[in-house]
Design a protein around this motif. Structure first.
Motif, PDB file in Angstrom:
ATOM      1  N   UNK A  38       0.846  -1.187   0.000  1.00 28.89           N
ATOM      2  CA  UNK A  38       0.000   0.000   0.000  1.00 28.89           C
ATOM      3  C   UNK A  38       0.888   1.247   0.000  1.00 28.89           C
ATOM      4  N   UNK A  39       0.252   2.404  -0.125  1.00 26.02           N
ATOM      5  CA  UNK A  39       1.009   3.660  -0.119  1.00 26.02           C
ATOM      6  C   UNK A  39       1.686   3.882   1.221  1.00 26.02           C
ATOM      7  N   UNK A  40       1.042   3.486   2.292  1.00 26.30           N
ATOM      8  CA  UNK A  40       1.607   3.674   3.624  1.00 26.30           C
ATOM      9  C   UNK A  40       2.859   2.819   3.790  1.00 26.30           C
ATOM     10  N   UNK A  41       2.795   1.584   3.308  1.00 28.91           N
ATOM     11  CA  UNK A  41       3.971   0.722   3.381  1.00 28.91           C
ATOM     12  C   UNK A  41       5.099   1.255   2.511  1.00 28.91           C
ATOM     13  N   UNK A  42       4.750   1.809   1.360  1.00 36.57           N
ATOM     14  CA  UNK A  42       5.760   2.391   0.480  1.00 36.57           C
ATOM     15  C   UNK A  42       6.421   3.591   1.140  1.00 36.57           C
ATOM     16  N   UNK A  43       5.630   4.414   1.793  1.00 38.02           N
ATOM     17  CA  UNK A  43       6.181   5.567   2.510  1.00 38.02           C
ATOM     18  C   UNK A  43       7.113   5.101   3.617  1.00 38.02           C
ATOM     19  N   UNK A  44       6.712   4.057   4.327  1.00 34.79           N
ATOM     20  CA  UNK A  44       7.556   3.532   5.402  1.00 34.79           C
ATOM     21  C   UNK A  44       8.850   2.943   4.843  1.00 34.79           C
ATOM     22  N   UNK A  45       8.760   2.285   3.701  1.00 30.36           N
ATOM     23  CA  UNK A  45       9.951   1.654   3.121  1.00 30.36           C
ATOM     24  C   UNK A  45      10.929   2.682   2.550  1.00 30.36           C
ATOM     25  N   UNK A  46      10.405   3.762   1.978  1.00 23.90           N
ATOM     26  CA  UNK A  46      11.293   4.773   1.380  1.00 23.90           C
ATOM     27  C   UNK A  46      11.711   5.827   2.375  1.00 23.90           C
ATOM     28  N   UNK A  47      11.161   5.778   3.571  1.00 27.95           N
ATOM     29  CA  UNK A  47      11.526   6.765   4.567  1.00 27.95           C
ATOM     30  C   UNK A  47      10.881   8.115   4.306  1.00 27.95           C
ATOM     31  N   UNK A  48       9.794   8.147   3.566  1.00 28.43           N
ATOM     32  CA  UNK A  48       9.107   9.397   3.282  1.00 28.43           C
ATOM     33  C   UNK A  48       9.804  10.240   2.241  1.00 28.43           C
ATOM     34  N   UNK A  49      10.526   9.608   1.323  1.00 26.92           N
ATOM     35  CA  UNK A  49      11.286  10.357   0.311  1.00 26.92           C
ATOM     36  C   UNK A  49      10.381  11.121  -0.643  1.00 26.92           C
ATOM     37  N   UNK A  50       9.117  10.716  -0.749  1.00 25.25           N
ATOM     38  CA  UNK A  50       8.232  11.433  -1.655  1.00 25.25           C
ATOM     39  C   UNK A  50       7.890  12.821  -1.129  1.00 25.25           C
ATOM     40  N   UNK A  51       8.171  13.084   0.141  1.00 25.84           N
ATOM     41  CA  UNK A  51       7.916  14.399   0.709  1.00 25.84           C
ATOM     42  C   UNK A  51       9.128  15.321   0.600  1.00 25.84           C
TER      43      UNK A  51
END
Length: 134
Positions: A38-51
């Motif tokens: 999910x998007x939440x898991x992706x955010x957790x895996x990338x360390x929030x790099x999309x922000x």
């Protein structure tokens, strides 16, 4: 064998599909499913790099700014005011400045939100500490 195009939309989980089928020595078939992300898991895996878009914009802004400066300098060295190359140089120059300014603005907004979150968490900690010792 016809394959239909699959449309993927972020945020909408797909049904799990079996990934591989394995046979055990006891002649049992084991189906391994591929987990969905999910998007939440992706955010957790990338360390929030999309922000961190403002960090990504800075190198492009610097390259565009340098390119705009060079093109403008070349255009005005030939006294070609108002020509296409001088207009292109000025557009690149202003675009580079705009990208740098927007990156600085995003960084400033992000810093303010971090300070607000820290302040809220610190207030919560102090309130919890008071309730423990009261």
């Amino acid at each position: 064998m016809t394959e239909e195009p699959i449309k993927e939309i972020l945020g909408t989980p797909k049904s799990p599909k079996p990934g591989t089928m394995e046979k055990n020595p006891k002649s049992e078939v084991v189906v391994t499913t591929v987990p969905l992300v999910s998007e939440i898991q992706l955010t957790a895996a990338t360390g929030g790099a999309e922000l961190s878009c403002y960090r990504c914009i800075i190198p492009f802004a610097v390259v565009i700014l340098i390119t705009g400066t060079v093109v403008t300098a070349v255009a005005y060295s030939f006294n070609s005011h108002g020509s296409i190359i001088s207009i292109l140089g000025l557009v690149l120059l202003s675009l580079g400045l705009f990208l740098l300014a927007s990156s600085a603005l995003c960084w400033k907004v992000r810093q303010r939100s971090k300070k607000a979150r820290r302040r809220e968490s610190q207030t919560t900690l102090v309130a919890n500490q008071r309730s423990l010792f009261a």
